[in-house]
Write a protein that holds these residues in place. Structure first.
Motif, short mmCIF file in Angstrom:
data_model
loop_
_atom_site.label_atom_id
_atom_site.label_comp_id
_atom_site.label_asym_id
_atom_site.label_seq_id
_atom_site.Cartn_x
_atom_site.Cartn_y
_atom_site.Cartn_z
N ASP A 132 59.92 50.70 -12.45
CA ASP A 132 60.11 49.26 -12.60
C ASP A 132 59.47 48.48 -11.45
N ASP A 133 58.62 49.16 -10.65
CA ASP A 133 57.97 48.48 -9.54
C ASP A 133 57.04 47.40 -10.07
N ILE A 134 56.95 46.30 -9.33
CA ILE A 134 56.16 45.16 -9.81
C ILE A 134 54.66 45.44 -9.75
N LEU A 135 54.21 46.40 -8.93
CA LEU A 135 52.78 46.66 -8.79
C LEU A 135 52.20 47.25 -10.07
N ILE A 136 52.91 48.17 -10.71
CA ILE A 136 52.40 48.83 -11.92
C ILE A 136 52.20 47.83 -13.06
N GLY A 190 49.77 33.86 -4.73
CA GLY A 190 51.18 34.01 -4.39
C GLY A 190 51.75 35.28 -4.99
N GLY A 191 51.34 35.57 -6.25
CA GLY A 191 51.76 36.83 -6.88
C GLY A 191 51.22 38.04 -6.15
N VAL A 192 49.97 37.94 -5.68
CA VAL A 192 49.37 39.05 -4.91
C VAL A 192 50.16 39.27 -3.62
N ILE A 193 50.55 38.18 -2.96
CA ILE A 193 51.33 38.29 -1.72
C ILE A 193 52.68 38.96 -1.99
N ILE A 194 53.32 38.57 -3.09
CA ILE A 194 54.61 39.17 -3.45
C ILE A 194 54.45 40.67 -3.67
N ILE A 195 53.34 41.05 -4.32
CA ILE A 195 53.13 42.47 -4.62
C ILE A 195 52.82 43.26 -3.35
N THR A 196 51.98 42.70 -2.47
CA THR A 196 51.59 43.45 -1.27
C THR A 196 52.72 43.50 -0.24
N ASP A 197 53.39 42.37 -0.01
CA ASP A 197 54.48 42.34 0.96
C ASP A 197 55.75 42.98 0.42
N LYS A 198 55.93 42.92 -0.89
CA LYS A 198 57.09 43.50 -1.58
C LYS A 198 58.42 43.05 -0.97
N GLY A 213 69.70 34.77 -7.95
CA GLY A 213 69.91 35.56 -9.16
C GLY A 213 69.13 36.86 -9.12
N PHE A 214 68.93 37.46 -10.30
CA PHE A 214 68.24 38.74 -10.42
C PHE A 214 66.81 38.53 -10.95
N VAL A 215 65.86 39.20 -10.33
CA VAL A 215 64.45 39.08 -10.73
C VAL A 215 64.25 39.80 -12.06
N GLU A 216 63.75 39.07 -13.06
CA GLU A 216 63.51 39.67 -14.38
C GLU A 216 62.04 39.98 -14.63
N ASP A 217 61.14 39.16 -14.07
CA ASP A 217 59.72 39.39 -14.34
C ASP A 217 58.89 38.71 -13.27
N ILE A 218 57.73 39.31 -12.99
CA ILE A 218 56.75 38.72 -12.08
C ILE A 218 55.40 38.81 -12.77
N ASN A 219 54.77 37.67 -13.03
CA ASN A 219 53.46 37.67 -13.66
C ASN A 219 52.46 36.92 -12.79
N PHE A 220 51.29 36.62 -13.35
CA PHE A 220 50.23 35.99 -12.56
C PHE A 220 50.63 34.60 -12.06
N SER A 222 54.11 33.06 -12.27
CA SER A 222 55.46 32.71 -11.85
C SER A 222 56.36 33.93 -11.74
N THR A 223 57.53 33.69 -11.18
CA THR A 223 58.58 34.70 -11.10
C THR A 223 59.80 34.19 -11.86
N LYS A 224 60.34 35.04 -12.74
CA LYS A 224 61.50 34.65 -13.54
C LYS A 224 62.76 35.25 -12.92
N ILE A 225 63.75 34.39 -12.71
CA ILE A 225 65.01 34.80 -12.11
C ILE A 225 66.16 34.44 -13.03
N ARG A 226 67.01 35.42 -13.33
CA ARG A 226 68.20 35.14 -14.13
C ARG A 226 69.35 34.82 -13.17
N THR A 227 69.88 33.62 -13.29
CA THR A 227 70.93 33.16 -12.38
C THR A 227 72.27 33.74 -12.79
#
Length: 368
Positions: A132-136, A190-198, A213-220, A222-227
């Motif tokens: 479930d890692d965001i890089l893959i 910003g997405g690249v930074i999130i992936i590299t810095d993790k 909240g909980f991170v549900e998805d990270i795409n090119f 935005s980041t989706k968070i379920r509150t």
């Protein structure tokens, strides 16, 4: 008997025999498709599964549907080529067939580049990444976009479109595009930074100045968070990348810190006994981390004597943490009751003018 089809530019004349043979050729290819799918493909798939490497199996499964459709297109192409068609139509048929082959190869590669494919699982194993890692998923989406762009470019070349001119045009318009798409590019990087810095990954509980909240998805973009209210908050990646982020899922223990105010009527012995008993309570609790526990009489407040209570619970989950905190708070209340100490509440003493005069006269009489 001849069948004649009249169009604006040419005439097509076929015999019924030619039409029948053409249809027969098409059905032969459909038969080949059935035999290939039911016997040949399944046999090759069976052999590949016996092999120590699963890559062949994954490739076959990814290209299964495109290969089935290609049999249909080859059948249509072969049946039409049997007929006496003008050269222009033959040439266009060849271009159409090549375009379909390119598209179906791209579809197979697109299926193969899924984030849960063997290829990406091998990459994850090499890089010690979880499924479930965001890089893959990010790499999967990037490769899929590249496959689609390359497919469109090659198909356009087949139809004699000047792709190099299009690319050159992109180069000339690159600056204008960059200026017009500043937010999009900022979100992408910003997405690249999130992936590299993790700082977090999918499934983590995070807290930012704007949401929690909980991170549900990270795409090119935005980041989706379920509150905790079970709603979805979509935050642009550029905002997430520049905000301070607390990754609550990384907590090894959870802090409890508060001041317990007791009344000024509390004696010195009572205070010392309460402080010691509360500390012993925390030291003997299996749910409290023993690395750092602080229980001290710290402040002479306006309306109370304050005892600082500072400790960490081992469970970090919110519900379990609150249950432990509640249990310990009740035990602290019992200690105060047993020692005859009352919890202070905000108070203010007001003296009327006559009361002040009387107090002053009483003090003067005492001095005399």
């Amino acid at each position: 008997m001849d069948t004649i089809i009249d169009t604006d530019h040419w005439y097509l004349s076929f015999t019924l025999q030619e039409i029948a043979i053409s249809i027969a050729i098409f059905f032969i290819f459909l038969l080949f498709r059935k035999l290939f799918t039911k016997y040949v493909f399944q046999f090759v798939l069976y052999l590949s599964r016996k092999a120590p490497i699963d890559l062949v199996t994954n490739v076959l499964l990814a290209f299964e549907k495109p290969l089935r459709l290609l049999f249909v297109f080859f059948g249509i192409y072969a049946s039409l080529r049997y007929l006496s068609l003008p050269e222009s139509i033959d040439a266009n048929l060849a271009v159409i067939l090549r375009s379909l082959i390119i598209i179906h190869i791209a579809v197979g590669l697109y299926n193969l580049s899924a984030s849960n494919s063997l290829f990406f699982r091998k990459i994850g194993d090499k890089m010690n990444l979880s499924e479930d890692d965001i890089l893959i998923p990010f790499l999967s989406k990037l490769i899929r976009v590249a496959i689609i762009v390359m497919m469109l470019s090659v198909v356009a070349s087949e139809w004699q479109y000047n792709v190099s001119g299009f690319v050159a045009g992109l180069g000339l318009g690159g600056l204008a595009f960059a200026l017009a798409a500043q937010d999009t590019l900022a979100n992408f990087f910003g997405g690249v930074i999130i992936i590299t810095d993790k700082p977090f990954t999918i499934g983590d509980w995070i807290k930012t100045p704007s949401t929690e909240g909980f991170v549900e998805d990270i795409n090119f973009r935005s980041t989706k968070i379920r509150t905790f209210a079970d709603t979805i908050v979509v935050i642009p990646n550029k905002t997430v990348a520049h905000e301070p982020i607390e990754n609550m899922s990384k907590m090894r223990k959870r802090l409890v810190s508060y001041n317990l105010g007791v009344m000024y009527a509390t004696s010195t012995n009572q205070m010392e006994t309460c402080v010691k008993r509360i500390e012993d309570l925390l030291r003997n609790s299996k749910d409290v981390d023993q690395e750092l526990i602080i229980v001290n009489f710290t402040e002479f407040n306006d309306s109370s004597l304050d005892i600082l209570i500072y400790y960490f619970t081992k469970p970090t989950g919110w519900v379990e943490h609150l249950k432990i905190k509640e249990s310990l708070n009740i035990s602290v209340m019992k200690i105060l009751e047993e020692e005859g100490v009352s919890v202070a509440f905000p108070t203010r003493s007001i003296y009327m003018e006559n009361d002040v005069k009387q107090m002053k006269e009483a003090s003067e009489d005492e001095s005399n």
